[in-house]
Scaffold this motif. Structure first.
Motif, PDB file in Angstrom:
ATOM      1  N   GLN A 177       0.864  -1.148  -0.057  1.00 23.55           N
ATOM      2  CA  GLN A 177      -0.023  -0.013   0.040  1.00 23.55           C
ATOM      3  C   GLN A 177       0.822   1.364   0.001  1.00 23.55           C
ATOM      4  OE1 GLN A 177      -3.409   0.171  -0.248  1.00 23.55           O
ATOM      5  NE2 GLN A 177      -3.525   2.590  -0.174  1.00 23.55           N
ATOM      6  N   GLU A 178       2.210   1.301   0.728  1.00 21.21           N
ATOM      7  CA  GLU A 178       2.733   2.431   0.791  1.00 21.21           C
ATOM      8  C   GLU A 178       3.495   2.846  -0.599  1.00 21.21           C
ATOM      9  OE1 GLU A 178       5.548  -1.122   1.625  1.00 21.21           O
ATOM     10  OE2 GLU A 178       3.529  -0.494   2.257  1.00 21.21           O
ATOM     11  N   VAL A 179       3.575   1.845  -1.615  1.00 19.36           N
ATOM     12  CA  VAL A 179       4.173   2.071  -2.737  1.00 19.36           C
ATOM     13  C   VAL A 179       2.840   2.650  -3.722  1.00 19.36           C
ATOM     14  CG1 VAL A 179       5.047   1.232  -4.863  1.00 19.36           C
ATOM     15  CG2 VAL A 179       6.041   0.237  -2.861  1.00 19.36           C
ATOM     16  N   TYR A 180       1.884   2.024  -3.327  1.00 21.87           N
ATOM     17  CA  TYR A 180       0.690   2.541  -4.257  1.00 21.87           C
ATOM     18  C   TYR A 180       0.360   4.034  -4.088  1.00 21.87           C
ATOM     19  CZ  TYR A 180      -4.155   3.178  -5.448  1.00 21.87           C
ATOM     20  OH  TYR A 180      -5.315   3.531  -6.184  1.00 21.87           O
ATOM     21  N   GLU A 181       0.543   4.503  -2.504  1.00 17.40           N
ATOM     22  CA  GLU A 181       0.416   5.864  -2.229  1.00 17.40           C
ATOM     23  C   GLU A 181       1.439   6.729  -2.714  1.00 17.40           C
ATOM     24  OE1 GLU A 181      -0.562   5.866   2.019  1.00 17.40           O
ATOM     25  OE2 GLU A 181      -2.429   4.856   1.605  1.00 17.40           O
ATOM     26  N   MET A 182       2.778   6.581  -2.943  1.00 17.67           N
ATOM     27  CA  MET A 182       3.828   7.162  -3.631  1.00 17.67           C
ATOM     28  C   MET A 182       3.787   7.435  -4.962  1.00 17.67           C
ATOM     29  SD  MET A 182       6.703   5.424  -1.142  1.00 17.67           S
ATOM     30  CE  MET A 182       8.077   6.288  -2.303  1.00 17.67           C
ATOM     31  N   VAL A 183       3.053   6.328  -5.892  1.00 17.88           N
ATOM     32  CA  VAL A 183       3.296   6.587  -7.308  1.00 17.88           C
ATOM     33  C   VAL A 183       1.902   7.203  -7.811  1.00 17.88           C
ATOM     34  CG1 VAL A 183       3.412   5.271  -9.511  1.00 17.88           C
ATOM     35  CG2 VAL A 183       4.497   4.555  -7.489  1.00 17.88           C
ATOM     36  N   ILE A 184       2.463   8.554  -8.439  1.00 17.14           N
ATOM     37  CA  ILE A 184       1.070   9.204  -8.889  1.00 17.14           C
ATOM     38  C   ILE A 184       1.674  10.004 -10.320  1.00 17.14           C
ATOM     39  CG2 ILE A 184       0.310   9.910  -6.564  1.00 17.14           C
ATOM     40  CD1 ILE A 184       1.655  12.634  -6.962  1.00 17.14           C
ATOM     41  N   HIS A 185       0.406  10.309 -10.768  1.00 17.47           N
ATOM     42  CA  HIS A 185       0.565  10.790 -12.282  1.00 17.47           C
ATOM     43  C   HIS A 185       0.954  12.202 -11.998  1.00 17.47           C
ATOM     44  CE1 HIS A 185      -1.426   7.381 -13.919  1.00 17.47           C
ATOM     45  NE2 HIS A 185      -0.540   7.596 -14.873  1.00 17.47           N
ATOM     46  N   SER A 186       1.476  13.179 -13.008  1.00 17.31           N
ATOM     47  CA  SER A 186       1.895  14.377 -12.579  1.00 17.31           C
ATOM     48  C   SER A 186       0.852  15.459 -12.494  1.00 17.31           C
ATOM     49  CB  SER A 186       2.843  14.848 -13.757  1.00 17.31           C
ATOM     50  OG  SER A 186       2.284  14.855 -15.021  1.00 17.31           O
ATOM     51  N   ALA A 187      -0.253  14.991 -13.144  1.00 16.37           N
ATOM     52  CA  ALA A 187      -1.616  15.927 -13.071  1.00 16.37           C
ATOM     53  C   ALA A 187      -2.310  15.823 -11.631  1.00 16.37           C
ATOM     54  CB  ALA A 187      -2.623  15.295 -13.873  1.00 16.37           C
ATOM     55  N   ALA A 188      -1.808  14.883 -10.901  1.00 19.34           N
ATOM     56  CA  ALA A 188      -2.473  14.875  -9.502  1.00 19.34           C
ATOM     57  C   ALA A 188      -1.540  15.470  -8.370  1.00 19.34           C
ATOM     58  CB  ALA A 188      -2.460  13.164  -9.215  1.00 19.34           C
ATOM     59  N   LEU A 189      -0.194  15.754  -8.860  1.00 19.32           N
ATOM     60  CA  LEU A 189       0.594  16.149  -7.744  1.00 19.32           C
ATOM     61  C   LEU A 189       0.088  17.382  -7.065  1.00 19.32           C
ATOM     62  CD1 LEU A 189       3.429  16.132  -6.347  1.00 19.32           C
ATOM     63  CD2 LEU A 189       4.415  17.474  -8.445  1.00 19.32           C
ATOM     64  N   PRO A 190      -0.335  18.352  -7.842  1.00 24.70           N
ATOM     65  CA  PRO A 190      -1.005  19.743  -6.962  1.00 24.70           C
ATOM     66  C   PRO A 190      -1.977  19.468  -5.976  1.00 24.70           C
ATOM     67  CG  PRO A 190      -0.474  20.151  -9.243  1.00 24.70           C
ATOM     68  CD  PRO A 190      -0.480  18.724  -8.942  1.00 24.70           C
ATOM     69  N   SER A 191      -3.022  18.515  -6.350  1.00 28.53           N
ATOM     70  CA  SER A 191      -3.866  18.135  -5.391  1.00 28.53           C
ATOM     71  C   SER A 191      -3.351  17.249  -4.264  1.00 28.53           C
ATOM     72  CB  SER A 191      -5.109  17.529  -6.233  1.00 28.53           C
ATOM     73  OG  SER A 191      -4.609  16.242  -6.598  1.00 28.53           O
ATOM     74  N   LYS A 192      -2.490  16.361  -4.908  1.00 27.15           N
ATOM     75  CA  LYS A 192      -1.852  15.473  -3.405  1.00 27.15           C
ATOM     76  C   LYS A 192      -1.380  16.529  -2.456  1.00 27.15           C
ATOM     77  CE  LYS A 192      -0.566  11.219  -2.800  1.00 27.15           C
ATOM     78  NZ  LYS A 192      -1.806  10.058  -2.451  1.00 27.15           N
ATOM     79  N   LEU A 193      -0.524  17.607  -2.881  1.00 28.45           N
ATOM     80  CA  LEU A 193       0.050  18.461  -1.952  1.00 28.45           C
ATOM     81  C   LEU A 193      -0.891  19.228  -1.085  1.00 28.45           C
ATOM     82  CD1 LEU A 193       3.115  19.443  -4.157  1.00 28.45           C
ATOM     83  CD2 LEU A 193       2.997  17.902  -2.077  1.00 28.45           C
ATOM     84  N   ASP A 194      -1.936  19.689  -1.776  1.00 28.49           N
ATOM     85  CA  ASP A 194      -2.928  20.613  -1.273  1.00 28.49           C
ATOM     86  C   ASP A 194      -3.684  19.955  -0.231  1.00 28.49           C
ATOM     87  OD1 ASP A 194      -1.890  22.714  -2.611  1.00 28.49           O
ATOM     88  OD2 ASP A 194      -3.344  22.620  -4.303  1.00 28.49           O
ATOM     89  N   THR A 195      -3.795  18.530  -0.334  1.00 22.56           N
ATOM     90  CA  THR A 195      -4.761  17.916   0.675  1.00 22.56           C
ATOM     91  C   THR A 195      -3.911  17.540   2.044  1.00 22.56           C
ATOM     92  OG1 THR A 195      -4.260  15.870  -0.399  1.00 22.56           O
ATOM     93  CG2 THR A 195      -6.308  16.983  -1.120  1.00 22.56           C
ATOM     94  N   GLY A 196      -2.968  18.010   2.035  1.00 22.21           N
ATOM     95  CA  GLY A 196      -2.394  17.679   3.473  1.00 22.21           C
ATOM     96  C   GLY A 196      -1.935  16.411   3.442  1.00 22.21           C
ATOM     97  N   TYR A 197      -1.144  16.056   2.566  1.00 24.91           N
ATOM     98  CA  TYR A 197      -0.224  14.346   2.410  1.00 24.91           C
ATOM     99  C   TYR A 197       0.249  14.092   3.729  1.00 24.91           C
ATOM    100  CZ  TYR A 197       2.490  10.659   0.873  1.00 24.91           C
ATOM    101  OH  TYR A 197       2.890   9.331   0.735  1.00 24.91           O
ATOM    102  N   LYS A 198      -0.061  13.031   4.223  1.00 22.35           N
ATOM    103  CA  LYS A 198       0.623  12.127   5.450  1.00 22.35           C
ATOM    104  C   LYS A 198       1.926  11.575   4.734  1.00 22.35           C
ATOM    105  CE  LYS A 198      -3.539  11.483   7.931  1.00 22.35           C
ATOM    106  NZ  LYS A 198      -4.415  10.375   8.605  1.00 22.35           N
TER     107      LYS A 198
END
Length: 56
Positions: A31-52
């Motif tokens: 699961q930790e790998v799944y949460e680390m791999v993202i598409h570039s378009a998702a990066l801004p929202s991942k950072l804005d949502t208070g990523y743990k």
């Protein structure tokens, strides 16, 4: 850092996929790998949502 009375900082690691149609699959128990791999378009929202951050 403690010596200089500085707060600890977390380092967040992402694996960013730039090509939108790329699909990466992982084993169900990784699961930790799944949460680390993202598409570039998702990066801004991942950072804005208070990523743990995940600590290893």
């Amino acid at each position: 850092m403690k010596k200089n009375d500085l707060k600890e900082i977390s380092i967040v690691t992402f694996i960013i996929i730039s090509h939108p149609s790329t699909i990466i699959t992982t084993a169900p128990d990784k699961q930790e790998v799944y949460e680390m791999v993202i598409h570039s378009a998702a990066l801004p929202s991942k950072l804005d949502t208070g990523y743990k951050p995940i600590f290893f």
